[in-house]
Design an enzyme around this catalytic site. Sequence first.
Site, PDB file in Angstrom:
ATOM      1  N   GLY A   1       0.805  -1.222   0.000  1.00 34.54           N
ATOM      2  CA  GLY A   1       0.000   0.000   0.000  1.00 34.54           C
ATOM      3  C   GLY A   1       0.832   1.262   0.000  1.00 34.54           C
ATOM      4  O   GLY A   1       1.992   1.273  -0.424  1.00 34.54           O
TER       5      GLY A   1
ATOM      6  N   GLU B   1      -1.902  -2.206  -6.621  1.00 31.51           N
ATOM      7  CA  GLU B   1      -2.466  -1.006  -7.242  1.00 31.51           C
ATOM      8  C   GLU B   1      -1.363  -0.002  -7.507  1.00 31.51           C
ATOM      9  O   GLU B   1      -1.322   0.653  -8.531  1.00 31.51           O
ATOM     10  CB  GLU B   1      -3.543  -0.453  -6.322  1.00 31.51           C
ATOM     11  CG  GLU B   1      -3.321   0.902  -5.793  1.00 31.51           C
ATOM     12  CD  GLU B   1      -4.290   1.249  -4.681  1.00 31.51           C
ATOM     13  OE1 GLU B   1      -5.035   0.381  -4.208  1.00 31.51           O
ATOM     14  OE2 GLU B   1      -4.305   2.406  -4.312  1.00 31.51           O
TER      15      GLU B   1
ATOM     16  N   GLY C   1       2.369   4.906   1.897  1.00 31.02           N
ATOM     17  CA  GLY C   1       2.883   5.393   3.176  1.00 31.02           C
ATOM     18  C   GLY C   1       4.281   4.867   3.448  1.00 31.02           C
ATOM     19  O   GLY C   1       4.963   4.377   2.546  1.00 31.02           O
TER      20      GLY C   1
HETATM   21  N1  COA Z   1      -3.899  10.145  15.614  1.00 33.66           N
HETATM   22  C1  COA Z   1      -3.558  11.380  15.169  1.00 33.66           C
HETATM   23  N2  COA Z   1      -2.805  11.587  14.078  1.00 33.66           N
HETATM   24  C2  COA Z   1      -2.367  10.511  13.412  1.00 33.66           C
HETATM   25  C3  COA Z   1      -2.657   9.201  13.816  1.00 33.66           C
HETATM   26  C4  COA Z   1      -3.454   9.038  14.986  1.00 33.66           C
HETATM   27  N3  COA Z   1      -3.796   7.831  15.424  1.00 33.66           N
HETATM   28  N4  COA Z   1      -2.068   8.339  12.978  1.00 33.66           N
HETATM   29  C5  COA Z   1      -1.447   9.063  12.035  1.00 33.66           C
HETATM   30  N5  COA Z   1      -1.620  10.370  12.310  1.00 33.66           N
HETATM   31  C6  COA Z   1      -1.121  11.497  11.519  1.00 33.66           C
HETATM   32  C7  COA Z   1       0.394  11.465  11.389  1.00 33.66           C
HETATM   33  O1  COA Z   1       1.023  12.087  12.488  1.00 33.66           O
HETATM   34  C8  COA Z   1       0.568  12.251  10.097  1.00 33.66           C
HETATM   35  O2  COA Z   1       0.360  13.620  10.355  1.00 33.66           O
HETATM   36  P1  COA Z   1       1.351  14.731   9.730  1.00 33.66           P
HETATM   37  O3  COA Z   1       1.207  14.561   8.220  1.00 33.66           O
HETATM   38  O4  COA Z   1       0.792  15.996  10.252  1.00 33.66           O
HETATM   39  O5  COA Z   1       2.699  14.344  10.236  1.00 33.66           O
HETATM   40  C9  COA Z   1      -0.623  11.785   9.246  1.00 33.66           C
HETATM   41  O6  COA Z   1      -1.603  11.350  10.192  1.00 33.66           O
HETATM   42  C10 COA Z   1      -0.262  10.634   8.309  1.00 33.66           C
HETATM   43  O7  COA Z   1       0.271   9.584   9.059  1.00 33.66           O
HETATM   44  P2  COA Z   1       1.612   8.800   8.617  1.00 33.66           P
HETATM   45  O8  COA Z   1       1.831   7.746   9.626  1.00 33.66           O
HETATM   46  O9  COA Z   1       2.719   9.741   8.319  1.00 33.66           O
HETATM   47  O10 COA Z   1       1.090   8.221   7.239  1.00 33.66           O
HETATM   48  P3  COA Z   1       1.769   7.322   6.151  1.00 33.66           P
HETATM   49  O11 COA Z   1       2.350   8.206   5.122  1.00 33.66           O
HETATM   50  O12 COA Z   1       2.613   6.234   6.701  1.00 33.66           O
HETATM   51  O13 COA Z   1       0.430   6.662   5.542  1.00 33.66           O
HETATM   52  C11 COA Z   1      -1.862   6.047   5.891  1.00 33.66           C
HETATM   53  C12 COA Z   1      -0.414   5.924   6.375  1.00 33.66           C
HETATM   54  C13 COA Z   1      -2.709   5.144   6.737  1.00 33.66           C
HETATM   55  C14 COA Z   1      -2.312   7.482   6.022  1.00 33.66           C
HETATM   56  C15 COA Z   1      -1.889   5.593   4.398  1.00 33.66           C
HETATM   57  O14 COA Z   1      -1.422   4.275   4.325  1.00 33.66           O
HETATM   58  C16 COA Z   1      -3.280   5.667   3.816  1.00 33.66           C
HETATM   59  O15 COA Z   1      -3.707   6.716   3.409  1.00 33.66           O
HETATM   60  N6  COA Z   1      -3.994   4.530   3.760  1.00 33.66           N
HETATM   61  C17 COA Z   1      -5.368   4.456   3.263  1.00 33.66           C
HETATM   62  C18 COA Z   1      -5.462   4.025   1.834  1.00 33.66           C
HETATM   63  C19 COA Z   1      -4.824   2.723   1.531  1.00 33.66           C
HETATM   64  O16 COA Z   1      -4.408   1.952   2.365  1.00 33.66           O
HETATM   65  N7  COA Z   1      -4.769   2.455   0.253  1.00 33.66           N
HETATM   66  C20 COA Z   1      -4.120   1.285  -0.277  1.00 33.66           C
HETATM   67  C21 COA Z   1      -2.968   1.640  -1.117  1.00 33.66           C
HETATM   68  S1  COA Z   1      -3.142   3.223  -1.951  1.00 33.66           S
END
Ligand code: COA
Length: 435
Positions: free
Chosen positions: A216, A239, A218
């Site tokens: 995925g 994807e 991130g």
């Molecule tokens: N509470 C508050 N804030 C949170 C949080 C929580 N439990 N978990 C994450 N955050 C915040 C992070 O601090 C970060 O904030 P910032 O941008 O201000 O620093 C933001 O949310 C994104 O989190 P991060 O851990 O940096 O994200 P990532 O880049 O590792 O991506 C997802 C993780 C979950 C956001 C991403 O995998 C996603 O969008 N998934 C949904 C779609 C998906 O899985 N699609 C399949 C492939 S496209």
Amino acid sequence: MNTKNQDIYNKLLVSAEEAISHINDGDTVILDMGCCEARGIERALVENYEKFRDVEFYQMIVCGPTPFAEEQYKGHFKYNSLFASASNRKAIASGYADYTPCFFYEMPEVIRDIIKPRVSICSVCPPDENGYVSLGANVDYIGSTIDYCEVKIAQVNKYVPRTLGGAVRHISEFTHLVEIDEELPEVPTIPLTDVEKAIGKNCASLINDGDCIQLGIGGIPNAICAELAHKKDLGLHSEMVGDGVVDLIKSGVINNSKKNIDRDKTVVSFLFGTKKLFDFIDNNPEVEVNPIEIVNHPLTIAQIDNFVSVNSCVQVDLMGQVVSDSVGYNQISGVGGQVDFVRGAALSKGGRSIIAMPSAAKGGTISKIVPVIDEGAAVTTSRNDVDYIITEYGIARLKGLSLKERAKALINIAHPNFRDELALAYEKRFHQKPF
Ligand code: COA
């Protein structure tokens, strides 16, 4: 190019200003996304914004700015995101822009039948001798729009890689071509943290030789790739992919030799990375970039045995409800293909799905495993669909577990600083101590 195709090309070739003059007030426009966003044409739209009224743009993930979501263009442009990104999260949160929830595999159908754009704007590489171009790093939902939009504008950009598979189109399928060369935006690989390395190891422990994987979006995917170097005969059907997979394909760890469909080929729908990735996929017959409605359809994934999907999330409650695209009321991303792959993997013979995440967010101050999800948050993967949850502290397989068993399994992989709190929440809910 041969004379016949050169004639077609010359007829379609216009300036950006001429191409966008075919967009009418009140039109709905579907834009390319990610690394192949047609930025040259978008720039022309922004520079000429006063000529347009109420033009609505739909688009998924963006790497750079989102000018159409800026309030300064009110009355001229509206923005509807299919996957919130850093540059439009605030506009969505403020209510100025909007977000449309939709499973990724259904998006082309929803766009065609419900959103009904009249105009599509995308990027392509320059044509070959026979007039064939490629949609490059992005086929996803944009590929199918070429079949039905009335106005089909393509930015011809020599930096767009010539990818193969469903990405290949003939110039005659477009209504306007605009030559603008500009380097693609890059999504750099960020060095792995110790937490990500531990998560990568835990995920890799569930991936066997011969499995087919999806990775995925991130920070987690590259951590997993780093742990797969000693595996054999892996398949890749995803994807999206980033730079992390290039070395695994080059070294033969990913060879797709065991796939039931698309044998010997890596199949993706879009790519998100740097020049290393774009150079690797350029004219590479081992990699197919295909439409999302095929790649992400759970019934396509179901045909591949031993499918392992790995995605990430922001919060999991003690019942196993997974929140991945919102933090409370804040839309931070989108469902993307998470549920498509969770369900596809569940249908695959020997398949498994993994949701992997650091146990805590914001420098370890917020537990990602919580008694109840935040107010306003949306469940992305339901507790009925969820299978494995992984953190740096271990692996919890929730499928088949009762509410109490799930809660205990999750407390065991939570960050140690929050386990007592979670145990108290368990006690309050189930009127007994968890351990
Ligand atoms: N509470 C508050 N804030 C949170 C949080 C929580 N439990 N978990 C994450 N955050 C915040 C992070 O601090 C970060 O904030 P910032 O941008 O201000 O620093 C933001 O949310 C994104 O989190 P991060 O851990 O940096 O994200 P990532 O880049 O590792 O991506 C997802 C993780 C979950 C956001 C991403 O995998 C996603 O969008 N998934 C949904 C779609 C998906 O899985 N699609 C399949 C492939 S496209």
